[in-house]
Design a protein around this motif. Structure first.
Motif, mmCIF file in Angstrom:
data_model
loop_
_atom_site.group_PDB
_atom_site.id
_atom_site.type_symbol
_atom_site.label_atom_id
_atom_site.label_comp_id
_atom_site.label_asym_id
_atom_site.label_seq_id
_atom_site.Cartn_x
_atom_site.Cartn_y
_atom_site.Cartn_z
ATOM 1 N N UNK A 38 67.261 27.271 -70.768
ATOM 2 C CA UNK A 38 65.990 27.812 -70.537
ATOM 3 C C UNK A 38 65.593 26.379 -70.995
ATOM 4 N N UNK A 39 64.360 26.148 -70.235
ATOM 5 C CA UNK A 39 63.259 24.926 -70.060
ATOM 6 C C UNK A 39 62.320 24.978 -71.685
ATOM 7 N N UNK A 40 62.913 23.950 -71.911
ATOM 8 C CA UNK A 40 61.424 23.978 -73.260
ATOM 9 C C UNK A 40 60.801 22.457 -73.512
ATOM 10 N N UNK A 41 59.218 23.433 -73.916
ATOM 11 C CA UNK A 41 58.213 22.598 -73.729
ATOM 12 C C UNK A 41 57.989 22.611 -75.250
ATOM 13 N N UNK A 42 57.843 21.401 -75.905
ATOM 14 C CA UNK A 42 57.306 20.897 -77.211
ATOM 15 C C UNK A 42 56.437 20.415 -77.949
ATOM 16 N N UNK A 43 55.523 20.981 -78.816
ATOM 17 C CA UNK A 43 54.427 21.208 -79.010
ATOM 18 C C UNK A 43 54.406 20.032 -80.138
ATOM 19 N N UNK A 44 54.472 19.326 -80.434
ATOM 20 C CA UNK A 44 54.035 18.170 -81.490
ATOM 21 C C UNK A 44 52.196 18.507 -82.120
ATOM 22 N N UNK A 45 53.033 18.537 -83.654
ATOM 23 C CA UNK A 45 51.654 18.954 -84.585
ATOM 24 C C UNK A 45 51.028 18.495 -84.545
ATOM 25 N N UNK A 46 49.906 18.068 -85.195
ATOM 26 C CA UNK A 46 48.770 17.013 -86.112
ATOM 27 C C UNK A 46 49.800 17.272 -87.362
ATOM 28 N N UNK A 100 59.180 12.475 -82.942
ATOM 29 C CA UNK A 100 60.474 13.346 -82.562
ATOM 30 C C UNK A 100 60.998 14.092 -81.713
ATOM 31 N N UNK A 101 59.709 14.751 -81.268
ATOM 32 C CA UNK A 101 60.377 15.303 -80.065
ATOM 33 C C UNK A 101 60.367 14.641 -78.807
ATOM 34 N N UNK A 102 59.601 13.189 -78.066
ATOM 35 C CA UNK A 102 59.236 13.008 -76.527
ATOM 36 C C UNK A 102 60.748 11.961 -76.537
ATOM 37 N N UNK A 103 61.258 11.765 -78.073
ATOM 38 C CA UNK A 103 62.026 10.543 -77.149
ATOM 39 C C UNK A 103 63.740 11.186 -77.044
ATOM 40 N N UNK A 104 64.097 12.491 -76.000
ATOM 41 C CA UNK A 104 65.361 12.902 -75.864
ATOM 42 C C UNK A 104 66.284 12.077 -75.442
ATOM 43 N N UNK A 105 67.266 12.680 -75.411
ATOM 44 C CA UNK A 105 68.418 11.307 -74.873
ATOM 45 C C UNK A 105 68.490 12.406 -73.362
ATOM 46 N N UNK A 106 68.489 11.422 -72.333
ATOM 47 C CA UNK A 106 69.242 11.801 -71.241
ATOM 48 C C UNK A 106 70.177 12.775 -71.410
ATOM 49 N N UNK A 107 69.855 13.592 -70.813
ATOM 50 C CA UNK A 107 70.724 15.286 -70.994
ATOM 51 C C UNK A 107 70.135 16.260 -71.399
ATOM 52 N N UNK A 108 69.792 16.034 -72.337
ATOM 53 C CA UNK A 108 68.846 17.092 -72.500
ATOM 54 C C UNK A 108 67.357 17.060 -72.729
ATOM 55 N N UNK A 109 66.586 17.799 -71.890
ATOM 56 C CA UNK A 109 64.886 17.432 -71.452
ATOM 57 C C UNK A 109 64.216 18.059 -72.714
#
Ligand code: RP5
Length: 157
Positions: free
Chosen positions: A81-89, A101-110
């Motif tokens: 299921x597509x996941x949208x990450x929201x980094x909190x202040x 922590x959220x943005x630098x995902x390894x290739x294969x798991x977006x």
């Protein structure tokens, strides 16, 4: 059957910001599943949630967290299921800790990462995904964009 959107967050303290996603989804008439799930403090619950998301009719997962924000990435590793990450202040590092922590995902798991505290856009992006296969939602989005454009044109300074 219309798909649901899950809005999950690492702590009740995240709710104020994550409510912006919940509110826009509800304004568009999308059913929202809301859960507090921490990657570190409730790992078993997170696993159970991620593995059952698709069969529960959840079409998009929005995951908000702060600090070492692992909930989005770990959930993404356990579901397609597509996941949208929201980094909190955050107080100490201004949300850069959450963002990195959220943005630098390894290739294969977006994970589609929004701006720091970008919960409203997370809600809208989830709606745009569901609207690809939901004509009524697509029409509501077109109307939303028209009204948004008109507000800019009507603004006076
Ligand atoms: C993260 O730690 C949560 O997502 C929250 O943003 C942050 C602080 O959590 P609390 O100490 O307020 O529960 O896991």
């Amino acid at each position: 059957m219309n798909m649901k959107v899950a809005v999950i967050m690492g702590s009740a303290s995240d709710l104020e910001v994550m409510s912006q996603a919940i509110n826009v989804l509800e304004e568009f008439g999308v059913e929202v599943v809301k859960r507090i799930i921490s990657a570190h403090r409730t790992p078993d619950l997170m696993c159970e949630f991620a593995k059952s998301a698709k069969s529960e009719g959840i079409g998009v997962i929005i995951a908000g967290a702060g600090k070492s924000a692992h909930v989005a990435g770990v959930v993404a590793g356990m579901t397609t299921v597509p996941v949208i990450g929201v980094p909190l202040m955050t107080k100490d590092l201004g949300g850069m800790d959450s963002l990195l922590s959220i943005v630098q995902m390894p290739a294969g798991v977006p994970v589609a990462t929004m701006a720091i505290n970008g919960a409203k856009n997370a809600g809208l992006y989830a709606i745009q995904i569901l609207a690809l296969t939901d004509e009524a939602l697509s029409q509501k989005l077109d109307q939303f964009r028209k009204e948004q454009t008109q507000k800019v044109l009507d603004a006076t300074i």
